[in-house]
Scaffold this motif. Structure first.
Motif, PDB file in Angstrom:
ATOM      1  N   ASP A  87       0.250  -0.032   6.868  1.00 47.81           N
ATOM      2  CA  ASP A  87       0.989  -0.816   7.860  1.00 47.81           C
ATOM      3  C   ASP A  87       0.099  -1.153   9.052  1.00 47.81           C
ATOM      4  N   THR A  88      -0.826  -0.262   9.376  1.00 51.00           N
ATOM      5  CA  THR A  88      -1.675  -0.427  10.551  1.00 51.00           C
ATOM      6  C   THR A  88      -2.875  -1.330  10.297  1.00 51.00           C
ATOM      7  N   LEU A  89      -3.511  -1.205   9.126  1.00 47.01           N
ATOM      8  CA  LEU A  89      -4.805  -1.852   8.907  1.00 47.01           C
ATOM      9  C   LEU A  89      -4.834  -2.923   7.825  1.00 47.01           C
ATOM     10  N   LEU A  90      -3.769  -3.082   7.068  1.00 50.13           N
ATOM     11  CA  LEU A  90      -3.865  -3.921   5.869  1.00 50.13           C
ATOM     12  C   LEU A  90      -4.317  -5.347   6.174  1.00 50.13           C
ATOM     13  N   ASP A  91      -3.878  -5.906   7.270  1.00 52.48           N
ATOM     14  CA  ASP A  91      -4.228  -7.289   7.602  1.00 52.48           C
ATOM     15  C   ASP A  91      -5.455  -7.384   8.509  1.00 52.48           C
ATOM     16  N   ALA A 195       7.797   2.364   4.596  1.00 57.40           N
ATOM     17  CA  ALA A 195       7.912   1.593   3.356  1.00 57.40           C
ATOM     18  C   ALA A 195       8.629   0.272   3.599  1.00 57.40           C
ATOM     19  N   ARG A 196       9.713   0.312   4.343  1.00 63.35           N
ATOM     20  CA  ARG A 196      10.486  -0.906   4.595  1.00 63.35           C
ATOM     21  C   ARG A 196       9.642  -1.942   5.324  1.00 63.35           C
ATOM     22  N   HIS A 197       8.895  -1.484   6.322  1.00 65.60           N
ATOM     23  CA  HIS A 197       8.034  -2.415   7.057  1.00 65.60           C
ATOM     24  C   HIS A 197       6.936  -2.959   6.145  1.00 65.60           C
ATOM     25  N   GLY A 198       6.311  -2.084   5.365  1.00 73.62           N
ATOM     26  CA  GLY A 198       5.229  -2.535   4.503  1.00 73.62           C
ATOM     27  C   GLY A 198       5.669  -3.545   3.469  1.00 73.62           C
ATOM     28  N   PHE A 204       0.924  -5.784   0.759  1.00 71.38           N
ATOM     29  CA  PHE A 204       1.420  -4.419   0.579  1.00 71.38           C
ATOM     30  C   PHE A 204       2.229  -4.328  -0.708  1.00 71.38           C
ATOM     31  N   ARG A 205       3.138  -5.259  -0.911  1.00 64.95           N
ATOM     32  CA  ARG A 205       3.973  -5.238  -2.125  1.00 64.95           C
ATOM     33  C   ARG A 205       3.118  -5.364  -3.374  1.00 64.95           C
ATOM     34  N   SER A 206       2.119  -6.249  -3.317  1.00 65.09           N
ATOM     35  CA  SER A 206       1.269  -6.465  -4.485  1.00 65.09           C
ATOM     36  C   SER A 206       0.496  -5.202  -4.848  1.00 65.09           C
ATOM     37  N   TYR A 207      -0.072  -4.540  -3.840  1.00 65.10           N
ATOM     38  CA  TYR A 207      -0.854  -3.339  -4.116  1.00 65.10           C
ATOM     39  C   TYR A 207       0.014  -2.205  -4.653  1.00 65.10           C
TER      40      TYR A 207
END
Length: 379
Positions: A87-91, A195-198, A204-207
Motif C-alpha cells: 500500500d505504501t510503495l507499490l506505485d 487489503a481493502r485499500h490495496g 495490487f490486485r494483479s499481483y
C-alpha cells in the motif's frame, strides 16, 4: 505532512482529556469490535470450530463488518504486514524500471526469513521484485525495494504514516517485511483495512492473484515461483477457493499462521482475516474459507456489527469494486483506480486532524499485547 497535522503536544493532550472516559471511549469501527466474544448480526450457520485468536469477515464494497471476534486484538502479523508495505510503495517505481542488486541491498535480512532467491549482481525489473514480494513473500525482495526507496528506516517511517492515513491505529511497524520483532503488531481489523485499500489498485490486485511467474536466476537463467497462498493455489491438501482474489498469507514460529483473503461470488466481494488459529498450518485457510462460505450464504441478511473506516480524506461510498478493471480470465483491463493521499501525507482540515489525533490518543492508551522473542519466518 501538512500544517494541520503538526499540532503541539499540548493540543494532543487536550484532545486526549476531551475524549470519553475509558469505559465509554469509542472504538474505531464500532464498540462491538472491541469485545472479547463473537459478534455477529445473524446466528444462522456461523462456523462452529473457529480456533483463531482473532478474526473478521466484512463486505468489501459497503465496509460492513458482518461478524468478528476480538477484531482489535494486537497480534504479530507475520507477512500479512507486506500488504501495508505494498500500500505504501507499490506505485513508487515504474513496473518496467530495472535495478541491479548490490550486497548492501541484501544486508540486514533476518535469519530464517522467507526468500525468493535474489542475488547480488543480478538485474531485476520492479515488476519481478513485486512478484517476489506477493508470490513468495520474499524478505529479500522487500529489502531491495526498501533500499531503492531510501532505506529500511525511511520505509518503516512511511509505512507508519500510511497506517495512520488508513486509520489502522492498532498497527505498529518495526520492519517492512513482517518478521517477528519486539513491538511489531497489527490486528484483524487493520489487516482488513490494508487489503481493502490495496484491492482498489489494479497492480495490487494483479499481483495478489498471480499463481506462478518466471523469475531471474542470474546468468540468463530463470526459474518458476509459485504463490504460497494455499487457497489460491489449491496446494498442501486444500482446494482452490472459488472466486478468490488473493490477498496475503503469513507465518512465523511466534506469530503462527495469519491470512487475509478476498473472494467474489455473484458480484459480491467479501474480505476475511484470520489470525493465529490453534490448529495445523491449513487451519488458517480452512477457517477463512468457512467464514467466506458463511458470508456468502448468510452475510447478506446479517446486521452489521461494525464498519471498516475509510482512509483519511477519502469519501464514503465511492470505492470501486475490487473486481472492476478485471477482464475475462483475471487480466487487468485498462483504466485507473483512484487512490487516497500519498504515503505519509495527511489531508488538510482541522476537523480531520482532530479526529485522527483523537483516535491516536485513544490508541496510545490501549494496552499493547506483548511480543515475545522473534522466531522463524516461512511465508
Amino acid at each position: 505532512m501538512c500544517d494541520s497535522a503538526r499540532l503541539s503536544r499540548r493540543t494532543l493532550l487536550a484532545l486526549a482529556v476531551a475524549a470519553p472516559a475509558s469505559g465509554t471511549r469509542p472504538v474505531l469501527g464500532g464498540d462491538r469490535l472491541a469485545r472479547d466474544t463473537v459478534q455477529v448480526g445473524s446466528t444462522t450457520g456461523l462456523p462452529r470450530r473457529l480456533t483463531a485468536r482473532s478474526w473478521l469477515v466484512a463486505d468489501h464494497d459497503t465496509g460492513h463488518v458482518l461478524a468478528a471476534y476480538r477484531a482489535h486484538l494486537r497480534l504479530p502479523p507475520a507477512s500479512t504486514l507486506k500488504m501495508l508495505f505494498a500500500d505504501t510503495l507499490l506505485d513508487r517505481f515504474p513496473r518496467d524500471g530495472r535495478h541491479t542488486v548490490t550486497a548492501a541491498d541484501l544486508a540486514g535480512i533476518p535469519a530464517g526469513s522467507s526468500l525468493v532467491g535474489i542475488r547480488a549482481g543480478t538485474t531485476y525489473t520492479v515488476d519481478q521484485l513485486w512478484q517476489g514480494v506477493f508470490l513468495r513473500s520474499g524478505n529479500d525482495a522487500v529489502h531491495v525495494l526498501a533500499h531503492m526507496n531510501g532505506g529500511v528506516a525511511r520505509t518503516v517511517a512511511e509505512m507508519r504514516a500510511k497506517a495512520r492515513e488508513l486509520r489502522a491505529l492498532d498497527t505498529h511497524v518495526v520492519s517492512p517485511d513482517g518478521f517477528d520483532h519486539p513491538g511489531q503488531v497489527s490486528s484483524a481489523y487493520d489487516l482488513t483495512l490494508f487489503a481493502r485499500h490495496g484491492l482498489r489498485d489494479p497492480g495490487f490486485r494483479s499481483y495478489c492473484r498471480t499463481r506462478t511467474a518466471d523469475f531471474p536466476a542470474g546468468g540468463g537463467e530463470r526459474f518458476q515461483i509459485q504463490n504460497t497462498d494455499r487457497l489460491l493455489s489449491g496446494t498442501w491438501g486444500l482446494r482452490a477457493y472459488p472466486g478468490l482474489i488473493g490477498v496475503k498469507n503469513g507465518y512465523t514460529s511466534h506469530a503462527g499462521n495469519t491470512f487475509t483473503g478476498a473472494a467474489t461470488r455473484a458480484g459480491r466481494t467479501l474480505l476475511v482475516t484470520v489470525m493465529h488459529p490453534a490448529d495445523s498450518a491449513n487451519a488458517v485457510y480452512e477457517q477463512a474459507a468457512a467464514l467466506l462460505d458463511w458470508g456468502f450464504s448468510h452475510g447478506a441478511a446479517a446486521r452489521p456489527v461494525g464498519t471498516l473506516v475509510e482512509p483519511v480524506g477519502e469519501g464514503r461510498g465511492t470505492a470501486p469494486s475490487p473486481t472492476s478493471g478485471f477482464g475475462a480470465g483475471g487480466t487487468v483491463a485498462g483504466g485507473t483506480v483512484a487512490r487516497g493521499p500519498s504515503a505519509g501525507r495527511l489531508v488538510e482540515g482541522a476537523g480531520t486532524a482532530v479526529a485522527l489525533l483523537a483516535g491516536g490518543a485513544w490508541a496510545l492508551r490501549r494496552r499493547r499485547t506483548p511480543v515475545r522473542a522473534r522466531g522463524r519466518h516461512r511465508e
